[in-house]
Every structure is written in C-alpha cells, then in structure tokens.
Write an enzyme that holds these catalytic residues in place. Structure first.
Site, mmCIF file in Angstrom:
data_model
loop_
_atom_site.group_PDB
_atom_site.id
_atom_site.type_symbol
_atom_site.label_atom_id
_atom_site.label_comp_id
_atom_site.label_asym_id
_atom_site.label_seq_id
_atom_site.Cartn_x
_atom_site.Cartn_y
_atom_site.Cartn_z
ATOM 1 C CB CYS A 426 -1.325 0.110 1.351
ATOM 2 S SG CYS A 426 -0.114 -0.162 2.684
ATOM 3 C CG HIS A 751 -4.126 0.907 4.254
ATOM 4 N ND1 HIS A 751 -3.489 -0.059 3.300
ATOM 5 C CD2 HIS A 751 -5.265 1.532 3.599
ATOM 6 C CE1 HIS A 751 -3.994 -0.094 2.081
ATOM 7 N NE2 HIS A 751 -5.399 1.067 2.434
#
Length: 800
Positions: A426, A751
C-alpha cells in the site's frame, strides 16, 4: 371367467442362493409389461434423478408390492422376463458369440466403475429384438404363447444362440452393468471409435454394494447434483439397449468399451464439453482438483496430478503424454491369462481383488504443486539483463533524449486506475498514484520510448524502464459528463475508472536494485520509498549523462564538498575540510564562504529538486554556509506550538542554538544555526515527520491534526537573503494536487491511501489500492480520526 393377468412365480431359494443371486444393489430385474427397471438394495432409490419413479420389489419378504397399472410402456426398455439364475450358462464360464467390429456402433457398452472383472463375457440380453418383442407380446396378451412357455424350462434370450454360435476366441468382457454384460470389443479401436469416446455419467447411478462411500476413494460423488446432464436421461437401461448418444446440450458421445484405457475414470467422473477454454475439472478430492489428462491411463500406479493452468487448451490436454512412472502395460491390452469367474461370484463383493483390473480405485496421491517460478524467473531475467551503460546500445539514445528534454508542466486528464495489492504494497501504491498525478513526471516518462524485451533484452536503466511502463498504463480519460444536480445544492460528478492492475515490475525494483526497503522487518514508509524512487531515477540519468561527457568529473555521483567563495581572493583550497564538520572562517573581516555539495542537474532534479541553505553563526567569527539539495522538505511537527503547515515552515527556518561545540583548540564556543530556502522546486513535497524515534530505539507516531491549505504561499522570510527579492509571489505560491495519508496509530504498521486532483474531473479522487471514488475538496483538507496527512504534494501555480 378368471382375469388373465401376468403372474410372476419365484422359486424357493436357500439363504446361500438368495445371497448369491439377489443381494446386490446394482442387479436389476426387468419385468414385463411395465418395462421399469426394478432396483434392489438399500441404496437403489437414493440417487435417482428427479421425475423418475421406479417400481421396487424386495425379495424374501412376505409382503408383495403390487405394481401400478399407470407405469408407461416405452420401447426404450428391453424386457428380460425369463431370467433364470440357475441356468448352467450363468454358473459355468460360457463364452459369448463372437462380435464383429461393425457391431460396435450398434450397441452401447458401459464400463462399470465397481464391476471390472476380467473373464468371459456374460451377455444376458443377447437375444434378438424380434425374440424380445415376441416375448413381450406373449406376456401382455397372456395367450397360448404364454401357456406354452410355462411348460418349457425358462431360458434367457439368446440361450440357443450361445450353444450355436459360441466358440473359442470370444473376447473377454470388461464389466457387468446392472447384472448384464456388454458386447465384447476388440482392444484395437480405430480413429473413428476413439473420436466417439465420451463420458458415461454416474451422478445419478446407485452406488454399488461395498463401493466406497467417501469421495476420497473415488470421485463419483465429487460433482454437484445435476452436474452431469446425461445421467439417467430416460431411466435405467440394460446393457443391450440400443440408444443414441445424449443430446447436443451434454455434448457427450457414446463410449465403446476398450480394455486397459481410462474408461473407468471417464465413467466415474464426467468431463465437461470439449469447447471450453478453462481447465477441465474432474472433481474435487481432499481439496485438490483432478484435471483431465485426455488419453492418460488409469492403470495401477498411475497418479492424477494437479494441473494448475487455468487457461489450458483442451487440445493440448488431449495430447498430453502419460506420466513417466506409468507402467508400459497401462495403455496396452488386458492380459489374456485371467482366472475364469462365475456369474454368481460377481455379486459377492464388488471390491476389486488384487488380480482384477486396477481401474476401480484410482490412486490420487496428492503431490503439492511446485512453487510457481514466475516471479523468481522474471526477477532473474531482470538481474541477468542488467548491463553497464557502455554495453547498452539503447542507453545512448535515451541519454541524448534526456539531454535535450524540456519539462512539460501542462496538466493532463488521465483515466484513473486502481492498483491491485496482493501483499503489503500500500505504501508503494499510494506513492505511485501521487507520481502519476504529477504532470511533469508523467510527460517526462512518456517522452522516453517503451521498449519490449525483444527490442531491448538487456538494460542499464531498470528503474527508468519500469516507470516508463507504468505511465503507459494510463491513457487520456474520455470527456467527463456534465455535473448533474443531486439532492439539495450538491453537484455529483461521475467517474469511470479503468481496470485495476498489479504493477509487479515496480515491486521487483526493490530486490533488483537491492534497496534496504526490501529487508525483512523494516518499517514500510511511503516517504522513504519516494526517496528511493527519485534518487534511483536521478542516478540512472547521471549514468546516462556520462555517455555524452565521459571526461567530465562533475558527473561523478558524489556528495563531496566543493568550496565556492563569493570573494575569490579569499577562496580556500579545494578539498580542505569536510562537509560534515563546521568550517571556521578566518578572522579577517571578509565575506563568508559557502560550501556546496556536488549536485548535477537531471530532469528529476528539475522537477523535485530544491536547495536549502544552512548557515552557522559563531561568536567572533563570520558566517559559514552550506547548500544542501533535497527532494522532500522535512517538517518537524513535534512541538505543541505547531498546528499548521505554515507553523512547521516557520519552525524550520527558526534560529536554533547548538550546545557543546568546540573548536580545534578544545575551546567551547557558542554557535547557532539557521536554515533557509535557497531554491524552490517546481514540485514541492512536504514531509510531515510523524514518526519520532525514542532514545530507547523505539518509534512512536505523532497523532495530531496538522492543517494544510490547498493554496500555499512561501513567505519571503523563509527564503535566503540572496533570493528574497528575486522570487516573485507567483514563484512562491503552490497548489495542492496530492495527499498521502497514513491510517492507524502504530508507527510500525497501518495503511496508506492517496487523494489526487483530477484535472479532467476538476475535482478530487480518493484511491485506496484498487478502489477509486470521488471526494470533495473539503474531505481532502478536513482532519479525520482514522487517517493523518503524511506527504503533501504541491505544484507551483505559475506552471499550471
């Protein structure tokens, strides 16, 4: 007058005879005039297809189930009402009449999955159709023919033909189906017969006595109900029944028997139609998929290996060779020397013996698929393809192109595409989306040709090649529709993103270039990865510059100091001192000396490269300044006084004291330092330093809201004295075009997502890996508890 109705008289059998001849689920006794097959056994009625009701008569019980008069009579069922299990031809090993190959197309042979016994053929319905029809008519009318037949000893159809035509050389039978034997066929089958080989569905067939109940023993139960369209189309049939192939929907052809082939596997598990492009699924056993091997054998010791390809060609599957460890006799004929078995012995136990054909139980030993070498092979290809720029024939062309390149800052409307994240990528995906949204970066990579592996098998610029390929994944977005009015005063804009893709060639750069980011256990940081990209592209472009100026010493990739004096009379000798130590200027009242690291310009520095000026003030001495390049401007936000980006910038240029500094004479002096902005880049990337390292070695995340504007103006007080009056306001004003967020409270996890400005949409998009959605500008700058801004991408407004 007594009503003449069909009477069925059964003799008294001893328990041993009853167990021998009548206790079997697969045995079927067909009684006229009803034509319905009577299935015996506990499992007979469990697996019948929908819409079929069969008459069931149980032997050895006091109650007799009366037949229904509504059972239809169809010519699809052959009648065998004179079955006498005690006939000598069924007890002794008699031979059948010799069949010619021409008879193959006239009859259907079924290879029973659980009755593969070698030996003489046992044809129970060998009589002619005329004889069967006459027997049926006699049974229905109950006339003289029936009374005369009662006086005679019951013989099965074709009994006298056995005595007349039977002889030596009769082919051995393969199997019994429903207690009947199919016609024997020669082991050599021609090409026409091979093409006719199809599948015998068994989804609705009753399980044989003693056959394995678990699907792991055999794959007959693996398929879902109704998966085999040809299963028991018109009810049960005897082996001698003449019936055509199933309809076109099932695309299954009639299967002639052929000893030693994989007919059992095809019988137990129906294959899909040949016209499919996907992998042929035979069934699931213990979680594995047994793939069709076409003409592969099902002999003893042959294993069914898992085929992983999902787009395999059926034609290739048919031509696949059998496994190397298969015995040579697997595809051959059945051995001729087989012990003769009686008809009654077939009903004792349907489990195959050691001497029977080893096709009832297929060994499905699971061999785990080997690790796919796809990534490793590609990775090895890239490593093996790395060559120096001097050995790369394409490098000189790219070098000449980059030498004369003119950066284009014109915005471009690209169709957004998500990036598939199959790992912990990510932080890479978020950074890539921000770089794609940067117009000069996009135009630069689009100017470089995209070479294929054939055109350029070896490369000296793997990072440039990968980003050229990345930018070519995006195309111009179609004209967006006009904004439509929604509820209230809100304007709803539609976006049509392209198909998401996985940039594996970008991920492999971490290992190809041997970055520290590829080390296990490292924190995955988007800012560190951005530096890895920009520095890597910059160094590859420097190597290309060497091809054009091989004798230029300034092109060395070095951060060594280079002295530069405003007053050339007081210039010191080059190489004296070091950039890492404070340089003390002479006591004479002369202009300060500025030391600058070697930083050769490339197109990457022309987009992201800036300079900061670090000035050291010392008591009784003049200033000592050092110019340092940067790609991202590091902003410390740890202080409680810092609430906005402007606060962080002012804190960056604030004068700070340095304690404990000593001169060469071991004398402690008081010094201070101040950082100013010497050169502003066209694309300014601000790094909000949220990860603070502790003295104990740990790392914590600063979870605090930092306000950032869409339009950012760099104050004159932030600039160096020599450039304050040279930069107009338009050169100091920036506009936000991308924000990289970090989600989560942990510094070692979390994230990353990205918000980018889409010029064609004239609005913002929120990209979370492969998810793309439209958001408002207020949502971009508004603080949120679940995410914090980490990297801010700004563009100079005079270049928009």
């Amino acid at each position: 007058m007594a009503l003449r109705s069909p009477q069925y008289i059964f003799g008294d059998f001893s328990p041993d005879e009853f167990n021998q001849f009548f206790v079997t689920p697969r045995a079927s006794v067909e009684l006229p005039p009803y034509g319905g097959t009577v299935l015996c056994g506990a499992q007979a009625a469990d697996d019948l297809p929908d819409g079929h009701d069969y008459q069931r008569i149980e032997f050895g019980v006091n109650e007799v189930i009366e037949p229904s008069d509504t059972l239809p009579r169809t010519p699809n069922y052959s009648i065998s009402s004179t079955l006498n299990p005690q006939a000598p031809e069924f007890i002794l090993s008699c031979t059948t009449s010799k069949k010619l190959p021409d008879d193959i197309d006239k009859e259907v042979n079924y290879s029973s999955a659980n009755c593969q016994y070698p030996g003489p053929a046992l044809a129970l319905d060998g009589g002619s159709p005329a004889e069967a029809e006459a027997l049926e008519n006699d049974g229905v009318s109950g006339g003289l023919g029936q009374r005369e037949r009662k006086k005679k000893k019951k013989r099965p159809p074709g009994y006298y033909s056995y005595l007349k035509d039977g002889g030596e050389g009769g082919p051995s039978a393969e199997a019994l189906v429903n207690g009947h034997a199919g016609p024997a066929v020669s082991n050599s089958v021609g090409a026409e017969d091979t093409d006719l080989m199809g599948d015998v569905p068994t989804a609705g067939t009753p399980r044989t006595w003693g056959s394995p109940q678990d699907a792991t023993d055999f794959v007959s139960d693996a398929g879902p109900a109704g998966a085999f369209p040809g299963a028991l189309d018109g009810g049960a049939r005897t082996a001698g029944q003449l019936e055509g192939c199933p309809g076109a929907d099932s695309e299954a052809s009639c299967l002639p028997a052929e000893a030693g082939r994989d007919t059992l596997l095809r019988t137990a598990v129906a294959q899909p139609s040949v016209g499919t492009d996907t992998t042929e699924n035979l069934g699931v056993t213990n979680g594995q998929i047994l793939e069709s091997l076409g003409e592969g054998t099902a002999a003893n010791g042959v294993e069914l290996h898992t085929v992983e390809s999902s787009d395999s060609d059926p034609a290739k599957a048919e031509s696949a060779p059998p496994p190397a460890d298969a015995p040579a006799s697997a595809a051959g004929t059945v051995p001729a020397s087989q012990p003769a078995k009686s008809w009654a012995s077939l009903f004792h136990d349907s489990k195959p013996s050691s001497s029977s054909l080893p096709v009832v139980s297929v060994e499905t030993k699971y061999s785990p698929p080997a690790t796919s070498p796809l990534v490793s092979e590609k990775q090895a290809e890239v490593k093996e393809g790395l060559v120096p720029v001097s050995e790369d024939p394409v490098a000189i062309k790219i070098a000449e192109l980059l030498e004369n390149v003119t950066l284009i800052h014109k915005p471009v409307s690209l169709q957004p595409r998500g990036l598939i994240n199959k790992g912990n990528w990510c932080y890479i995906n978020a950074t890539l989306q921000a770089l794609v949204a940067c117009p000069p970066m996009y135009h630069l990579m689009k100017l470089i040709p995209l070479y294929s592996k054939v055109q350029r098998p070896c490369t000296s610029t793997p990072m440039i090649d990968s980003f050229v390929r990345l930018m070519n994944e995006f195309t111009n977005m179609p004209v967006p529709p006009k904004p439509r009015q929604a509820l209230g005063d809100k304007i709803v804009r539609d976006i049509r993103p392209g198909a998401a893709f996985e940039p594996t060639y970008i991920y492999r750069l971490l290992t190809v270039i041997k970055s520290s980011l590829s080390e296990k256990g490292r924190q995955e940081d988007a800012e560190e990865y951005l530096g890895f990209i920009l520095n890597g592209l910059h160094e590859e472009m420097l190597n290309l510059k060497k091809l054009l100026s091989p004798n230029n010493d300034k092109l060395t990739i070095s951060n060594g100091p280079k002295s530069h004096s405003v007053n050339e009379d007081e210039q010191e000798e080059p190489g004296e001192g070091s950039e890492d130590e404070w340089e003390q200027v002479g006591p004479r009242n002369k202009t300060s000396v500025t030391r600058q690291a070697d930083f050769v310009q490339t197109p990457i520095t022309g987009i992201f490269g800036g300079h900061i000026r670090s000035v050291v003030y010392q008591q009784s001495s003049k200033e000592s300044a050092t110019l340092q390049p940067f790609f991202t401007l590091q902003l410390d936000i740890q202080s409680d006084k810092i609430r906005t980006v402007q606060d962080a910038l002012e804190s960056l240029v604030a004068r700070e004291s340095v304690q404990g500094y000593t001169t060469k004479t071991r004398q402690e002096v008081e010094i201070s330092r101040r950082v100013t902005l010497e050169k502003l880049p066209p694309v300014l990337v601000l790094h909000l330093k949220r990860f603070v390292y502790e003295k104990t070695g740990g790392c914590q995340k600063l979870i605090k809201n930092i306000e950032y504007p869409v339009d950012l103006e760099i104050s004159k007080e932030l600039l160096s004295p020599g450039v304050k009056n040279k930069n107009f306001k338009c050169h100091r004003t920036y506009r936000l075009f991308a924000v990289v967020y970090h989600h989560g409270s942990s510094a070692t996890g979390g994230h990353y997502t990205t918000d980018v400005f889409q010029i064609g949409l004239n609005g913002w998009l929120r990209i979370d890996d492969q998810t793309v959605k439209v958001v408002s500008q207020q949502q971009v700058v508004r603080p949120a508890a679940e995410r914090t801004a980490y990297l801010l991408y700004y563009r100079r407004v005079d270049l928009l």
